[in-house]
Design a protein around this motif. Structure first.
Motif, PDB file in Angstrom:
ATOM      1  N   ALA A  87      38.666  38.050  -9.937  1.00  0.00           N
ATOM      2  CA  ALA A  87      37.478  38.733 -10.453  1.00  0.00           C
ATOM      3  C   ALA A  87      37.712  40.237 -10.570  1.00  0.00           C
ATOM      4  O   ALA A  87      37.272  40.864 -11.536  1.00  0.00           O
ATOM      5  CB  ALA A  87      36.281  38.443  -9.551  1.00  0.00           C
ATOM      6  N   GLN A  88      38.413  40.812  -9.607  1.00  0.00           N
ATOM      7  CA  GLN A  88      38.689  42.247  -9.643  1.00  0.00           C
ATOM      8  C   GLN A  88      39.590  42.603 -10.821  1.00  0.00           C
ATOM      9  O   GLN A  88      39.353  43.589 -11.515  1.00  0.00           O
ATOM     10  CB  GLN A  88      39.317  42.700  -8.329  1.00  0.00           C
ATOM     11  CG  GLN A  88      38.345  42.680  -7.173  1.00  0.00           C
ATOM     12  CD  GLN A  88      39.023  42.994  -5.847  1.00  0.00           C
ATOM     13  OE1 GLN A  88      40.247  43.068  -5.760  1.00  0.00           O
ATOM     14  NE2 GLN A  88      38.214  43.172  -4.810  1.00  0.00           N
ATOM     15  N   VAL A  89      40.629  41.803 -11.037  1.00  0.00           N
ATOM     16  CA  VAL A  89      41.533  42.076 -12.163  1.00  0.00           C
ATOM     17  C   VAL A  89      40.780  41.920 -13.476  1.00  0.00           C
ATOM     18  O   VAL A  89      40.896  42.762 -14.374  1.00  0.00           O
ATOM     19  CB  VAL A  89      42.769  41.151 -12.123  1.00  0.00           C
ATOM     20  CG1 VAL A  89      43.606  41.331 -13.377  1.00  0.00           C
ATOM     21  CG2 VAL A  89      43.615  41.436 -10.886  1.00  0.00           C
ATOM     22  N   LEU A  90      40.013  40.857 -13.595  1.00  0.00           N
ATOM     23  CA  LEU A  90      39.250  40.642 -14.829  1.00  0.00           C
ATOM     24  C   LEU A  90      38.206  41.730 -15.031  1.00  0.00           C
ATOM     25  O   LEU A  90      37.829  42.023 -16.162  1.00  0.00           O
ATOM     26  CB  LEU A  90      38.597  39.257 -14.828  1.00  0.00           C
ATOM     27  CG  LEU A  90      39.568  38.079 -14.896  1.00  0.00           C
ATOM     28  CD1 LEU A  90      38.806  36.765 -14.809  1.00  0.00           C
ATOM     29  CD2 LEU A  90      40.420  38.126 -16.149  1.00  0.00           C
ATOM     30  N   GLY A  91      37.779  42.348 -13.931  1.00  0.00           N
ATOM     31  CA  GLY A  91      36.828  43.445 -14.005  1.00  0.00           C
ATOM     32  C   GLY A  91      37.471  44.778 -14.358  1.00  0.00           C
ATOM     33  O   GLY A  91      36.777  45.777 -14.500  1.00  0.00           O
ATOM     34  N   PRO A 151      44.806  44.531  -7.727  1.00  0.00           N
ATOM     35  CA  PRO A 151      44.972  43.162  -7.225  1.00  0.00           C
ATOM     36  C   PRO A 151      46.039  42.358  -7.965  1.00  0.00           C
ATOM     37  O   PRO A 151      46.512  41.348  -7.441  1.00  0.00           O
ATOM     38  CB  PRO A 151      43.594  42.529  -7.425  1.00  0.00           C
ATOM     39  CG  PRO A 151      42.648  43.677  -7.465  1.00  0.00           C
ATOM     40  CD  PRO A 151      43.422  44.787  -8.123  1.00  0.00           C
ATOM     41  N   LEU A 152      46.458  42.799  -9.143  1.00  0.00           N
ATOM     42  CA  LEU A 152      47.514  42.095  -9.857  1.00  0.00           C
ATOM     43  C   LEU A 152      48.807  42.116  -9.034  1.00  0.00           C
ATOM     44  O   LEU A 152      49.516  41.108  -8.951  1.00  0.00           O
ATOM     45  CB  LEU A 152      47.743  42.699 -11.243  1.00  0.00           C
ATOM     46  CG  LEU A 152      48.673  41.925 -12.162  1.00  0.00           C
ATOM     47  CD1 LEU A 152      48.139  40.524 -12.436  1.00  0.00           C
ATOM     48  CD2 LEU A 152      48.854  42.670 -13.475  1.00  0.00           C
ATOM     49  N   GLY A 153      49.086  43.228  -8.400  1.00  0.00           N
ATOM     50  CA  GLY A 153      50.266  43.323  -7.533  1.00  0.00           C
ATOM     51  C   GLY A 153      50.174  42.367  -6.356  1.00  0.00           C
ATOM     52  O   GLY A 153      51.168  41.741  -5.963  1.00  0.00           O
ATOM     53  N   PHE A 154      48.980  42.248  -5.798  1.00  0.00           N
ATOM     54  CA  PHE A 154      48.755  41.287  -4.716  1.00  0.00           C
ATOM     55  C   PHE A 154      49.031  39.873  -5.193  1.00  0.00           C
ATOM     56  O   PHE A 154      49.694  39.091  -4.506  1.00  0.00           O
ATOM     57  CB  PHE A 154      47.309  41.410  -4.210  1.00  0.00           C
ATOM     58  CG  PHE A 154      46.889  40.267  -3.331  1.00  0.00           C
ATOM     59  CD1 PHE A 154      47.310  40.190  -2.010  1.00  0.00           C
ATOM     60  CD2 PHE A 154      46.065  39.261  -3.826  1.00  0.00           C
ATOM     61  CE1 PHE A 154      46.927  39.125  -1.205  1.00  0.00           C
ATOM     62  CE2 PHE A 154      45.678  38.202  -3.027  1.00  0.00           C
ATOM     63  CZ  PHE A 154      46.106  38.140  -1.710  1.00  0.00           C
ATOM     64  N   LEU A 155      48.528  39.541  -6.374  1.00  0.00           N
ATOM     65  CA  LEU A 155      48.728  38.194  -6.917  1.00  0.00           C
ATOM     66  C   LEU A 155      50.206  37.915  -7.189  1.00  0.00           C
ATOM     67  O   LEU A 155      50.695  36.813  -6.906  1.00  0.00           O
ATOM     68  CB  LEU A 155      47.889  38.007  -8.184  1.00  0.00           C
ATOM     69  CG  LEU A 155      46.368  38.020  -7.967  1.00  0.00           C
ATOM     70  CD1 LEU A 155      45.637  38.080  -9.305  1.00  0.00           C
ATOM     71  CD2 LEU A 155      45.913  36.831  -7.154  1.00  0.00           C
ATOM     72  N   GLU A 197      53.913  38.499 -16.190  1.00  0.00           N
ATOM     73  CA  GLU A 197      53.555  38.065 -17.549  1.00  0.00           C
ATOM     74  C   GLU A 197      52.724  36.786 -17.526  1.00  0.00           C
ATOM     75  O   GLU A 197      51.732  36.660 -18.247  1.00  0.00           O
ATOM     76  CB  GLU A 197      54.818  37.858 -18.383  1.00  0.00           C
ATOM     77  CG  GLU A 197      55.515  39.135 -18.781  1.00  0.00           C
ATOM     78  CD  GLU A 197      56.791  38.885 -19.563  1.00  0.00           C
ATOM     79  OE1 GLU A 197      57.219  37.716 -19.682  1.00  0.00           O
ATOM     80  OE2 GLU A 197      57.353  39.865 -20.076  1.00  0.00           O
ATOM     81  N   LEU A 198      53.134  35.830 -16.694  1.00  0.00           N
ATOM     82  CA  LEU A 198      52.393  34.569 -16.600  1.00  0.00           C
ATOM     83  C   LEU A 198      50.996  34.787 -16.015  1.00  0.00           C
ATOM     84  O   LEU A 198      50.028  34.174 -16.463  1.00  0.00           O
ATOM     85  CB  LEU A 198      53.166  33.559 -15.752  1.00  0.00           C
ATOM     86  CG  LEU A 198      54.426  32.990 -16.395  1.00  0.00           C
ATOM     87  CD1 LEU A 198      55.230  32.193 -15.373  1.00  0.00           C
ATOM     88  CD2 LEU A 198      54.073  32.126 -17.588  1.00  0.00           C
ATOM     89  N   LEU A 199      50.904  35.656 -15.018  1.00  0.00           N
ATOM     90  CA  LEU A 199      49.589  35.969 -14.445  1.00  0.00           C
ATOM     91  C   LEU A 199      48.678  36.584 -15.497  1.00  0.00           C
ATOM     92  O   LEU A 199      47.515  36.180 -15.634  1.00  0.00           O
ATOM     93  CB  LEU A 199      49.736  36.938 -13.262  1.00  0.00           C
ATOM     94  CG  LEU A 199      50.150  36.323 -11.938  1.00  0.00           C
ATOM     95  CD1 LEU A 199      50.559  37.403 -10.958  1.00  0.00           C
ATOM     96  CD2 LEU A 199      49.018  35.471 -11.356  1.00  0.00           C
ATOM     97  N   ARG A 200      49.184  37.535 -16.250  1.00  0.00           N
ATOM     98  CA  ARG A 200      48.369  38.178 -17.290  1.00  0.00           C
ATOM     99  C   ARG A 200      47.901  37.153 -18.328  1.00  0.00           C
ATOM    100  O   ARG A 200      46.739  37.154 -18.727  1.00  0.00           O
ATOM    101  CB  ARG A 200      49.148  39.291 -17.980  1.00  0.00           C
ATOM    102  CG  ARG A 200      49.357  40.512 -17.125  1.00  0.00           C
ATOM    103  CD  ARG A 200      50.154  41.567 -17.897  1.00  0.00           C
ATOM    104  NE  ARG A 200      50.585  42.636 -17.046  1.00  0.00           N
ATOM    105  CZ  ARG A 200      49.831  43.665 -16.671  1.00  0.00           C
ATOM    106  NH1 ARG A 200      48.590  43.739 -17.083  1.00  0.00           N
ATOM    107  NH2 ARG A 200      50.315  44.608 -15.893  1.00  0.00           N
TER     108      ARG A 200
END
Length: 71
Positions: free
Chosen positions: A24-28, A33-37, A56-59
């Motif tokens: 939710a934070q990344v989408l916001g 949090p992308l680094g955490f993921l 790339e896959l996460l994005r």
């Protein structure tokens, strides 16, 4: 090293499903949090995933789930 999207995508999806707050934070719009993921996917792959491929896959998966992933 795991770099195949076919190998990594299930891990990416597991991590996103397990971390709805970070999603939710990344989408916001928060990129932190992308680094955490990425780290969580690396942990699940026992350090064998290629970080750039994971990112790339996460994005792509985040975009598919309902928003533009933060840069």
């Amino acid at each position: 090293m795991q770099s195949s999207p076919d190998e990594l995508l299930p891990l990416v999806r597991e991590v996103l499903d397990a971390n709805p707050e970070a999603v939710a934070q990344v989408l916001g719009g928060s990129p932190k949090p992308l680094g955490f993921l990425v780290g969580q996917v690396m942990k699940r792959s026992a350090g064998q995933a290629v970080p750039h491929t994971v990112q790339e896959l996460l994005r792509a998966e985040l975009a598919r789930r309902g928003g533009t992933a933060a840069s």
